[in-house]
Design a protein around this motif. Sequence first.
Motif, PDB file in Angstrom:
ATOM      1  N   ARG A 216       0.832  -1.204   0.000  1.00  0.00           N
ATOM      2  CA  ARG A 216       0.000   0.000   0.000  1.00  0.00           C
ATOM      3  C   ARG A 216       0.866   1.252   0.000  1.00  0.00           C
ATOM      4  N   ALA A 217       0.393   2.274  -0.719  1.00  0.00           N
ATOM      5  CA  ALA A 217       1.141   3.535  -0.768  1.00  0.00           C
ATOM      6  C   ALA A 217       0.243   4.641  -1.298  1.00  0.00           C
ATOM      7  N   LEU A 218       0.618   5.862  -0.966  1.00  0.00           N
ATOM      8  CA  LEU A 218       0.065   7.036  -1.637  1.00  0.00           C
ATOM      9  C   LEU A 218       0.985   7.335  -2.812  1.00  0.00           C
ATOM     10  N   VAL A 219       0.445   7.263  -4.014  1.00  0.00           N
ATOM     11  CA  VAL A 219       1.194   7.551  -5.237  1.00  0.00           C
ATOM     12  C   VAL A 219       0.591   8.812  -5.840  1.00  0.00           C
ATOM     13  N   GLU A 220       1.434   9.816  -6.048  1.00  0.00           N
ATOM     14  CA  GLU A 220       0.924  11.125  -6.430  1.00  0.00           C
ATOM     15  C   GLU A 220       1.669  11.666  -7.649  1.00  0.00           C
ATOM     16  N   TYR A 221       0.937  12.420  -8.465  1.00  0.00           N
ATOM     17  CA  TYR A 221       1.536  13.163  -9.580  1.00  0.00           C
ATOM     18  C   TYR A 221       1.376  14.645  -9.272  1.00  0.00           C
ATOM     19  N   THR A 222       2.493  15.402  -9.359  1.00  0.00           N
ATOM     20  CA  THR A 222       2.505  16.815  -8.981  1.00  0.00           C
ATOM     21  C   THR A 222       3.118  17.651 -10.091  1.00  0.00           C
ATOM     22  N   GLN A 223       2.570  18.835 -10.295  1.00  0.00           N
ATOM     23  CA  GLN A 223       3.177  19.819 -11.192  1.00  0.00           C
ATOM     24  C   GLN A 223       3.364  21.146 -10.464  1.00  0.00           C
ATOM     25  N   TYR A 234      -4.713  14.312 -14.954  1.00  0.00           N
ATOM     26  CA  TYR A 234      -4.021  13.789 -13.775  1.00  0.00           C
ATOM     27  C   TYR A 234      -4.048  12.256 -13.775  1.00  0.00           C
ATOM     28  N   ASP A 235      -5.208  11.681 -14.045  1.00  0.00           N
ATOM     29  CA  ASP A 235      -5.322  10.220 -14.011  1.00  0.00           C
ATOM     30  C   ASP A 235      -4.457   9.566 -15.079  1.00  0.00           C
ATOM     31  N   ALA A 236      -4.367  10.195 -16.257  1.00  0.00           N
ATOM     32  CA  ALA A 236      -3.499   9.650 -17.310  1.00  0.00           C
ATOM     33  C   ALA A 236      -2.043   9.686 -16.860  1.00  0.00           C
ATOM     34  N   ALA A 237      -1.641  10.787 -16.206  1.00  0.00           N
ATOM     35  CA  ALA A 237      -0.267  10.893 -15.723  1.00  0.00           C
ATOM     36  C   ALA A 237       0.006   9.871 -14.617  1.00  0.00           C
ATOM     37  N   LEU A 238      -0.947   9.673 -13.720  1.00  0.00           N
ATOM     38  CA  LEU A 238      -0.786   8.681 -12.659  1.00  0.00           C
ATOM     39  C   LEU A 238      -0.740   7.265 -13.218  1.00  0.00           C
TER      40      LEU A 238
END
Length: 411
Positions: A216-223, A234-238
């Motif tokens: 388990r983890a928090l996986v995040e995409y940030t700009q 965002y979902d495509a990048a994740l």
Amino acid sequence: MRLSSQHSGITSDVIIVGGGAAGLSLAHRLTEAGTTTATVVDAPDGPLRPAERTWCYWEEGPGDFEEAVSASWSRLRVHGVDGAPVTVTSSPLRYRMLRSGPFERLVHSRLAGSPGSQVVRATVDAVRDVGDGAQVLCTMPGGEALTLRARLVFDSRPVAALPPARTQLLQHFRGWFIRTAPDRFDPSIADLMDFRVPQPAHGLAFGYVLPLAPDRALVEYTQFSRAPLDTAAYDAALEHYSRAVLRLGTWTVEAVEQGVIPMTDGRFPRRAGRAVFRIGAAGGATRPATGYTFSAVQRQSRALADNLRSGRTAVPPPPHGRRALAMDAVLLRALDTGRIDGPDFFTGLFRRTPPQRLLRFLDGATTPWEEWCIGLRSPVGPMLRTAVELPFLRRRPRTAPVTAAPCETSR
């Protein structure tokens, strides 16, 4: 204390508007000595109540909110664009992850045991100076009007408009709480910045992974850029980051969080009236160049509580020092103009700076000499050029709205 819509006297020494990190932290600091009464006015369940958030910060030893900490790490990692990892050990500091739900329950339980402290669920309609104090006009969930009055009011609600600034970027992100079918994560190490993602034409982008368990983890995409993305982007990048970079295999998304943090060198006023003041992100607690807020909120809350108990000024102390804000203004401008390469800059900081010094720098706790040493390891020419031009730039209001309420999530 009985509350009535007809009540017009002092209901508390202090009223705190907003029951998030800043509001509850201040309430906790003010009431732990038992000498100050405080009423926290928090939004009832509904559209005005923010979704659960995640706050992260560095701390040495067991802290005041250790019971609510979800996870912590002493090993931190950054991946450059070339894929090369930089791993540092933060000991004696640990990077802590705190979810807003457990934090609120912990502080609420402490306030419940403090005489003269209370949490009121209501919508705040207006805050105004009156007589020798201030008044907060509210609407209860059932529609009943409620008027609260105190000597001082501290308002932590997001500001309606950002202050004029020379540079105005946004840190915007979307994160998935992921569970994988096989174990894919190392719970002993947190990935703060992973630049192995496609970089935007303007600004920078990175992945961010906080492992909670092997599966388990928090996986995040940030700009860091001038405008947020839509949910599909965002979902495509994740999806790309989770599948092509992290190679997670099969996973399920158990929860989602998303937010926008202003990155600005605007000056946030901490006074909104004779007896009304702003705290937290609304009072400038967010570190402009990183988005970190929680540690500054704790420093501000402790200092403010000490001032009030000692009869000193009620104006909240500055959350960040002048040197830190000046350095952040230069960095934001250099990033916004493209004079420095964001991924190279941040990766270089981790590669060339001793870990404890770097973490103190990110937290605004370094000495002038330490900052000078860090500055010599940055792109000196572009940074000097930016520093020279800043005093001649006008501060301008933001023309585009911030499309999500400012909140500190995973920063």
